[in-house]
Design a protein around this motif. Structure first.
Motif, PDB file in Angstrom:
ATOM      1  N   ALA A 212     -18.793  76.307 -33.168  1.00 53.14           N
ATOM      2  CA  ALA A 212     -19.972  76.391 -32.303  1.00 53.14           C
ATOM      3  C   ALA A 212     -19.626  77.051 -30.976  1.00 53.14           C
ATOM      4  CB  ALA A 212     -20.548  75.000 -32.078  1.00 53.14           C
ATOM      5  N   ARG A 213     -18.456  76.772 -30.429  1.00 54.89           N
ATOM      6  CA  ARG A 213     -18.039  77.394 -29.166  1.00 54.89           C
ATOM      7  C   ARG A 213     -17.819  78.894 -29.347  1.00 54.89           C
ATOM      8  NH1 ARG A 213     -13.075  73.802 -27.358  1.00 54.89           N
ATOM      9  NH2 ARG A 213     -12.917  75.472 -25.778  1.00 54.89           N
ATOM     10  N   ILE A 214     -17.248  79.286 -30.466  1.00 49.67           N
ATOM     11  CA  ILE A 214     -17.047  80.720 -30.726  1.00 49.67           C
ATOM     12  C   ILE A 214     -18.389  81.421 -30.864  1.00 49.67           C
ATOM     13  CG2 ILE A 214     -16.161  82.374 -32.414  1.00 49.67           C
ATOM     14  CD1 ILE A 214     -13.877  80.441 -32.974  1.00 49.67           C
ATOM     15  N   ALA A 215     -19.342  80.784 -31.553  1.00 50.56           N
ATOM     16  CA  ALA A 215     -20.666  81.388 -31.725  1.00 50.56           C
ATOM     17  C   ALA A 215     -21.370  81.568 -30.380  1.00 50.56           C
ATOM     18  CB  ALA A 215     -21.505  80.526 -32.667  1.00 50.56           C
ATOM     19  N   ARG A 216     -21.260  80.562 -29.487  1.00 45.72           N
ATOM     20  CA  ARG A 216     -21.879  80.684 -28.171  1.00 45.72           C
ATOM     21  C   ARG A 216     -21.215  81.795 -27.350  1.00 45.72           C
ATOM     22  NH1 ARG A 216     -21.747  74.941 -28.445  1.00 45.72           N
ATOM     23  NH2 ARG A 216     -19.865  74.907 -27.131  1.00 45.72           N
ATOM     24  N   ALA A 217     -19.893  81.907 -27.473  1.00 43.10           N
ATOM     25  CA  ALA A 217     -19.194  82.963 -26.740  1.00 43.10           C
ATOM     26  C   ALA A 217     -19.608  84.339 -27.237  1.00 43.10           C
ATOM     27  CB  ALA A 217     -17.684  82.781 -26.882  1.00 43.10           C
ATOM     28  N   GLU A 218     -19.781  84.492 -28.542  1.00 48.89           N
ATOM     29  CA  GLU A 218     -20.222  85.771 -29.097  1.00 48.89           C
ATOM     30  C   GLU A 218     -21.640  86.105 -28.639  1.00 48.89           C
ATOM     31  OE1 GLU A 218     -18.706  88.035 -30.796  1.00 48.89           O
ATOM     32  OE2 GLU A 218     -16.790  87.012 -31.104  1.00 48.89           O
ATOM     33  N   ALA A 219     -22.500  85.081 -28.532  1.00 52.86           N
ATOM     34  CA  ALA A 219     -23.878  85.326 -28.114  1.00 52.86           C
ATOM     35  C   ALA A 219     -23.953  85.763 -26.655  1.00 52.86           C
ATOM     36  CB  ALA A 219     -24.714  84.067 -28.336  1.00 52.86           C
ATOM     37  N   LEU A 220     -23.045  85.265 -25.802  1.00 55.31           N
ATOM     38  CA  LEU A 220     -23.057  85.625 -24.388  1.00 55.31           C
ATOM     39  C   LEU A 220     -22.320  86.927 -24.097  1.00 55.31           C
ATOM     40  CD1 LEU A 220     -22.365  82.090 -22.847  1.00 55.31           C
ATOM     41  CD2 LEU A 220     -24.552  83.307 -22.976  1.00 55.31           C
ATOM     42  N   ARG A 221     -21.643  87.478 -25.049  1.00 51.73           N
ATOM     43  CA  ARG A 221     -20.878  88.713 -24.835  1.00 51.73           C
ATOM     44  C   ARG A 221     -21.828  89.896 -24.712  1.00 51.73           C
ATOM     45  NH1 ARG A 221     -16.186  90.906 -28.967  1.00 51.73           N
ATOM     46  NH2 ARG A 221     -15.536  92.731 -27.720  1.00 51.73           N
ATOM     47  N   PRO A 222     -21.736  90.739 -23.600  1.00 53.68           N
ATOM     48  CA  PRO A 222     -22.671  91.870 -23.426  1.00 53.68           C
ATOM     49  C   PRO A 222     -22.449  92.946 -24.479  1.00 53.68           C
ATOM     50  CG  PRO A 222     -20.927  91.949 -21.782  1.00 53.68           C
ATOM     51  CD  PRO A 222     -20.764  90.644 -22.495  1.00 53.68           C
ATOM     52  N   ALA A 223     -23.576  93.562 -24.907  1.00 56.53           N
ATOM     53  CA  ALA A 223     -23.496  94.646 -25.905  1.00 56.53           C
ATOM     54  C   ALA A 223     -22.998  95.920 -25.242  1.00 56.53           C
ATOM     55  CB  ALA A 223     -24.868  94.867 -26.526  1.00 56.53           C
ATOM     56  N   PRO A 224     -22.173  96.754 -25.885  1.00 58.97           N
ATOM     57  CA  PRO A 224     -21.676  98.018 -25.311  1.00 58.97           C
ATOM     58  C   PRO A 224     -22.795  99.042 -25.152  1.00 58.97           C
ATOM     59  CG  PRO A 224     -21.011  97.809 -27.605  1.00 58.97           C
ATOM     60  CD  PRO A 224     -21.621  96.496 -27.230  1.00 58.97           C
ATOM     61  N   ALA A 225     -22.693  99.909 -24.122  1.00 57.01           N
ATOM     62  CA  ALA A 225     -23.709 100.944 -23.880  1.00 57.01           C
ATOM     63  C   ALA A 225     -23.692 101.978 -24.990  1.00 57.01           C
ATOM     64  CB  ALA A 225     -23.449 101.621 -22.540  1.00 57.01           C
ATOM     65  N   ALA A 226     -24.882 102.662 -25.190  1.00 58.13           N
ATOM     66  CA  ALA A 226     -25.008 103.654 -26.268  1.00 58.13           C
ATOM     67  C   ALA A 226     -24.123 104.857 -26.011  1.00 58.13           C
ATOM     68  CB  ALA A 226     -26.477 104.086 -26.413  1.00 58.13           C
ATOM     69  N   GLY A 227     -24.068 105.321 -24.750  1.00 53.63           N
ATOM     70  CA  GLY A 227     -23.233 106.476 -24.421  1.00 53.63           C
ATOM     71  C   GLY A 227     -21.767 106.201 -24.661  1.00 53.63           C
ATOM     72  N   ARG A 228     -21.338 104.994 -24.348  1.00 54.98           N
ATOM     73  CA  ARG A 228     -19.934 104.637 -24.542  1.00 54.98           C
ATOM     74  C   ARG A 228     -19.610 104.625 -26.029  1.00 54.98           C
ATOM     75  NH1 ARG A 228     -16.967  99.161 -22.341  1.00 54.98           N
ATOM     76  NH2 ARG A 228     -14.836  99.719 -23.066  1.00 54.98           N
ATOM     77  N   GLU A 229     -20.543 104.151 -26.871  1.00 51.56           N
ATOM     78  CA  GLU A 229     -20.320 104.148 -28.305  1.00 51.56           C
ATOM     79  C   GLU A 229     -20.176 105.575 -28.827  1.00 51.56           C
ATOM     80  OE1 GLU A 229     -23.424 102.045 -30.171  1.00 51.56           O
ATOM     81  OE2 GLU A 229     -22.697 100.060 -29.583  1.00 51.56           O
ATOM     82  N   ALA A 230     -20.993 106.493 -28.281  1.00 49.61           N
ATOM     83  CA  ALA A 230     -20.917 107.884 -28.746  1.00 49.61           C
ATOM     84  C   ALA A 230     -19.586 108.494 -28.387  1.00 49.61           C
ATOM     85  CB  ALA A 230     -22.057 108.695 -28.126  1.00 49.61           C
ATOM     86  N   SER A 231     -19.097 108.226 -27.172  1.00 51.13           N
ATOM     87  CA  SER A 231     -17.818 108.804 -26.775  1.00 51.13           C
ATOM     88  C   SER A 231     -16.687 108.275 -27.630  1.00 51.13           C
ATOM     89  CB  SER A 231     -17.560 108.516 -25.296  1.00 51.13           C
ATOM     90  OG  SER A 231     -17.502 107.118 -25.091  1.00 51.13           O
ATOM     91  N   VAL A 232     -16.770 107.013 -27.987  1.00 45.47           N
ATOM     92  CA  VAL A 232     -15.743 106.449 -28.857  1.00 45.47           C
ATOM     93  C   VAL A 232     -15.782 107.100 -30.218  1.00 45.47           C
ATOM     94  CG1 VAL A 232     -15.007 104.355 -30.032  1.00 45.47           C
ATOM     95  CG2 VAL A 232     -15.706 104.256 -27.631  1.00 45.47           C
ATOM     96  N   ASP A 233     -17.015 107.342 -30.760  1.00 46.21           N
ATOM     97  CA  ASP A 233     -17.127 107.987 -32.064  1.00 46.21           C
ATOM     98  C   ASP A 233     -16.582 109.401 -32.028  1.00 46.21           C
ATOM     99  OD1 ASP A 233     -18.235 105.713 -33.054  1.00 46.21           O
ATOM    100  OD2 ASP A 233     -20.311 106.373 -32.778  1.00 46.21           O
TER     101      ASP A 233
END
Length: 239
Positions: A212-233
């Protein structure tokens, strides 16, 4: 051999064994009583330094009843050996009053040295069928040892132990503690907490809490920006 000893032992059998219908039946048909009576003779001979005669009487009792009690063992009053076949009681074992043993119980030693090497049982102890109590350890008053348990450590008074190796089980509550009583075969039949099941339940609860603690931590983790994902790809494609 005093009549008082015989009378109170027969009375103890009648009180605890519902199958005992009369005093004469207990006297004639109960091998546990015969073994204890013969042991008193063997023990008297042993204390009188007639060691060979004591062993011969003990050996005769073993052949007659299937119960082996070393003549050096000390047995208190009103000891009951129920069924009895296969019971072994070692030389330096000491049994208090009102002890109740079932068949195939072993009070054995874990050392080949001379001296005290067998268990000491307090008053009112019950040991279930097939249980092994090994070594120079103390089993406290009113302790209960479940069937087929293997006991290699001391058992406090008013404690019930089960399993291999034997562990205490929780009986009663802090508000209403369990009272000493007769437990057939030394095994509790009322609701109680098995120590192994208790540990498993504790581990399961801790695992569920961690998930349950891991699930809450995953839910609070910010999503990466779209531009950053493109640069990584892009970097991945270039490599």
């Amino acid at each position: 051999m005093s009549r008082m000893f015989l009378r109170e032992t027969v009375r103890a059998y009648r009180q605890r064994d519902p199958a005992a219908r009369s005093d004469i039946e207990v006297l004639l048909c109960y091998p546990g009583l015969h073994a204890v009576l013969l042991h008193r003779v063997a023990h008297w001979l042993w204390r009188s330094h007639a060691f060979l005669l004591g062993r011969l009487v003990s050996h005769f009792g073993r052949m007659l009843t299937g119960i082996e009690i070393h003549p050096g063992a000390t047995i208190g009053r009103r000891c009951i050996i129920d069924h009895g076949m296969g019971v072994v009681i070692g030389e330096t074992a000491e049994l208090g009053d009102d002890v109740y043993l079932y068949h195939q119980v072993t009070l054995g030693g874990t050392s080949s040295d001379h001296g005290k090497r067998h268990p000491t049982l307090g008053n009112g102890v019950i040991i279930g069928a097939g249980a092994k109590v090994l070594g120079d350890i103390l089993i406290g008053d009113n302790a209960r040892i479940g069937a087929n348990a293997v006991v290699v450590a001391e058992v406090p008074a008013n404690t019930t132990v089960v399993g291999i190796p034997a562990r205490p089980v929780e009986r009663g509550t802090a508000v209403r503690p369990a009272k000493p009583r007769f437990d057939p075969y030394g095994t509790p039949c009322d609701p109680c907490i098995d120590p192994l099941l208790h540990e498993i339940d504790t581990l399961r609860s801790e695992m569920n809490d961690l998930e349950a603690r891991i699930a809450r931590a995953e839910a609070l983790r910010p999503a990466p920006a779209a531009g950053r994902e493109a640069s990584v790809d892009e970097r991945v494609e270039r490599s």
